[in-house]
Design a protein around this motif. Structure first.
Motif, short mmCIF file in Angstrom:
data_model
loop_
_atom_site.label_atom_id
_atom_site.label_comp_id
_atom_site.label_asym_id
_atom_site.label_seq_id
_atom_site.Cartn_x
_atom_site.Cartn_y
_atom_site.Cartn_z
N TYR A 1 53.38 47.78 31.09
CA TYR A 1 52.24 47.97 31.99
C TYR A 1 51.07 48.57 31.22
CZ TYR A 1 55.44 47.10 35.87
OH TYR A 1 56.34 46.51 36.73
N TYR A 2 49.87 48.17 31.61
CA TYR A 2 48.66 48.64 30.94
C TYR A 2 47.78 49.38 31.95
CZ TYR A 2 50.06 45.35 27.30
OH TYR A 2 50.76 44.68 26.32
N ALA A 3 47.46 50.64 31.62
CA ALA A 3 46.64 51.45 32.52
C ALA A 3 45.28 50.80 32.79
CB ALA A 3 46.46 52.85 31.94
N ARG A 4 44.73 50.15 31.78
CA ARG A 4 43.42 49.51 31.95
C ARG A 4 43.43 48.43 33.03
NH1 ARG A 4 39.91 47.19 33.33
NH2 ARG A 4 38.02 46.38 32.31
N LEU A 5 44.58 47.84 33.28
CA LEU A 5 44.68 46.72 34.23
C LEU A 5 45.21 47.15 35.60
CD1 LEU A 5 46.19 44.03 31.84
CD2 LEU A 5 43.78 44.42 32.39
N GLU A 6 45.41 48.44 35.78
CA GLU A 6 46.05 48.92 37.01
C GLU A 6 45.30 48.48 38.27
OE1 GLU A 6 47.63 53.11 39.00
OE2 GLU A 6 46.80 53.09 36.96
N ASP A 7 43.97 48.50 38.22
CA ASP A 7 43.17 48.15 39.39
C ASP A 7 42.62 46.73 39.34
OD1 ASP A 7 43.50 50.71 40.53
OD2 ASP A 7 41.90 51.51 39.26
N GLU A 8 43.09 45.93 38.38
CA GLU A 8 42.60 44.56 38.27
C GLU A 8 43.50 43.61 39.06
OE1 GLU A 8 39.81 43.74 36.94
OE2 GLU A 8 39.37 45.68 36.00
N LEU A 9 42.90 42.53 39.55
CA LEU A 9 43.64 41.51 40.28
C LEU A 9 43.49 40.19 39.52
CD1 LEU A 9 45.25 40.44 42.63
CD2 LEU A 9 43.16 40.37 44.00
N PHE A 10 44.59 39.74 38.92
CA PHE A 10 44.57 38.50 38.15
C PHE A 10 45.10 37.37 39.01
CE2 PHE A 10 46.54 35.49 35.12
CZ PHE A 10 45.42 35.18 34.37
N CYS A 11 44.36 36.27 39.06
CA CYS A 11 44.75 35.14 39.89
C CYS A 11 44.39 33.85 39.18
CB CYS A 11 44.04 35.22 41.24
SG CYS A 11 44.59 34.01 42.45
N ASN A 12 45.35 32.92 39.08
CA ASN A 12 45.16 31.68 38.35
C ASN A 12 44.95 32.02 36.88
OD1 ASN A 12 43.27 29.19 37.43
ND2 ASN A 12 44.68 28.54 39.03
N ILE A 13 43.73 31.94 36.35
CA ILE A 13 43.48 32.37 34.96
C ILE A 13 42.32 33.38 34.91
CG2 ILE A 13 44.37 30.24 33.96
CD1 ILE A 13 41.42 29.40 33.45
N TYR A 14 42.04 34.03 36.05
CA TYR A 14 40.85 34.88 36.12
C TYR A 14 41.17 36.28 36.65
CZ TYR A 14 38.60 30.32 35.79
OH TYR A 14 38.23 29.06 35.38
N TYR A 15 40.48 37.26 36.06
CA TYR A 15 40.42 38.59 36.67
C TYR A 15 39.31 38.52 37.72
CZ TYR A 15 43.39 40.53 33.00
OH TYR A 15 44.45 40.81 32.17
N LEU A 16 39.69 38.67 38.97
CA LEU A 16 38.74 38.39 40.05
C LEU A 16 37.57 39.37 40.09
CD1 LEU A 16 41.02 37.27 43.02
CD2 LEU A 16 39.98 35.92 41.17
N ARG A 17 37.80 40.62 39.68
CA ARG A 17 36.70 41.58 39.70
C ARG A 17 35.57 41.12 38.76
NH1 ARG A 17 37.42 46.22 41.82
NH2 ARG A 17 39.66 46.17 41.36
N ASN A 18 35.94 40.64 37.59
CA ASN A 18 34.94 40.16 36.65
C ASN A 18 34.36 38.82 37.08
OD1 ASN A 18 35.02 42.37 34.99
ND2 ASN A 18 36.31 41.43 33.41
N LEU A 19 35.20 37.95 37.63
CA LEU A 19 34.70 36.66 38.10
C LEU A 19 33.66 36.84 39.20
CD1 LEU A 19 35.06 33.56 37.80
CD2 LEU A 19 36.69 33.69 39.71
N CYS A 20 33.84 37.87 40.02
CA CYS A 20 32.91 38.13 41.12
C CYS A 20 31.72 39.00 40.72
CB CYS A 20 33.65 38.81 42.28
SG CYS A 20 34.89 37.76 43.06
N ASP A 21 31.69 39.44 39.47
CA ASP A 21 30.58 40.26 38.99
C ASP A 21 29.43 39.33 38.58
OD1 ASP A 21 28.82 41.98 37.73
OD2 ASP A 21 30.38 43.13 36.70
N THR A 22 28.59 38.98 39.55
CA THR A 22 27.52 38.01 39.30
C THR A 22 26.41 38.56 38.41
OG1 THR A 22 26.50 38.68 41.38
CG2 THR A 22 27.94 36.76 41.44
#
Length: 320
Positions: free
Chosen positions: A167-188
């Motif tokens: 487990y990686y602390a940096r990814l604890e609050d990230e949501l990975f779906c398909n091939i994308y981290y959704l938080r970054n994908l939604c960061d317009t």
């Protein structure tokens, strides 16, 4: 010569040369193993040599040959052959974030090596030097019983034990779906036009993630249950990390399907791994119910998809 080098006894000694951490030697071993096993019937059993642990434990910067070896072998191992999800079918699944496994599949060895050596925070890759250091540390702990044996006997064979999820602390609050981290994908603001591959499948995966999130329930597992699973006696003081690790290694080697043909062994091994993860990882103990922040992110990701991929998603519900 290739047939001889590919035989299990010789191959084990060959890949263990990576434990020297010598840059030139590691590079040559990775190249040689990739060449020797290209069409070898022993390829699906490569994981049993420990080479994936030894390769990812290497701290050097000349990793292109390692990346190419991983590319050619990571999804062709017998250990996870019944898994349908490509990222979970990979032997790397328990060590690397899903995004890095997907990145290796989608972008190739050269791009993977660039990510693995650098600092990246994008919709498709979140990785940095601290995460790599953490990975090396976790693999080193996993190999802690083998390393001194190898020092005293350079021909000591590695006895394969599956590594629990890293487990990686940096990814604890990230949501990975398909091939994308959704938080970054939604960061317009940072990623206004990041390309979306196969938007229909991404939408399906987001809807599936929504269902999974809604069905989450808090974990009912206790430390006492995990100690019992690992056959550890609990006295006035709880077992130490070393005692927990040794108990896990002993049971994991006994229960691994390569050695134990009992039909219940696979299920028992899964419980053993889960118990070890629970006792050694704070993130594994954080099983919760539905997370409203994650649900909101899944909704936002759907809005982003419909805005960017109007034509492809027009036939689907909520389009427009």
């Amino acid at each position: 010569v290739k047939r001889f080098l590919a035989e299990p006894g010789c191959l084990r000694n060959l890949v263990q040369l990576m434990m020297t951490l010598d840059a030139g030697l590691v590079d040559k071993v990775a190249r040689l193993v990739a060449d020797v096993l290209r069409e070898s019937p022993f390829l699906p059993q490569l994981y049993g040599t420990g080479v994936f642990y030894f390769a990812l434990r290497y701290p050097g910067s000349n990793i292109l040959s390692i990346a190419r070896l991983l590319r050619d072998t990571h999804e062709r191992q017998a250990i996870r052959g019944d898994e349908q999800d490509p990222t979970k079918r990979s032997v790397l699944h328990t060590m690397l974030p899903e995004a890095l496994v997907a990145f290796l599949n989608n972008h190739g060895a050269e791009k993977f090596a660039e990510i693995f050596l650098g600092e990246f925070d994008t919709p498709e890759a979140i990785w940095n030097h601290e995460m790599r250091r953490h990975l090396i540390e976790k693999i080193s702990v996993h190999l802690a019983e083998f390393t001194p044996r190898l020092r005293s006997n350079p021909r000591a064979p590695y006895e394969y034990t599956p590594i629990p999820k890293v487990y990686y602390a940096r990814l604890e609050d990230e949501l990975f779906c398909n091939i994308y981290y959704l938080r970054n994908l939604c960061d317009t603001a940072r990623f206004p036009d990041w390309p979306v591959r196969n938007p229909v499948q991404v939408l399906k995966d987001i809807l599936q993630a929504w269902t999974v999130e809604l069905q989450k329930v808090p974990s009912s597992v206790t430390a006492e249950q995990c100690y019992a699973t690992l056959e550890l006696k609990v006295g006035p003081e709880p077992p130490t990390d070393t005692e927990i690790r040794r108990a896990y290694h002993r049971l994991a080697m006994q229960l691994h399907p390569d050695k134990n043909k009992d039909p219940s062994a696979k299920e028992d091994l899964t419980r053993t791994i889960q118990a070890y993860e629970f006792l050694t990882s704070a993130q594994a103990r954080k099983a919760r119910g539905p997370d409203t922040d994650r649900l909101a992110l899944l909704l936002q990701a759907q809005c982003i998809l419909f805005a960017r991929c109007k034509e492809e998603l027009a036939p689907f519900k909520y389009a427009g």
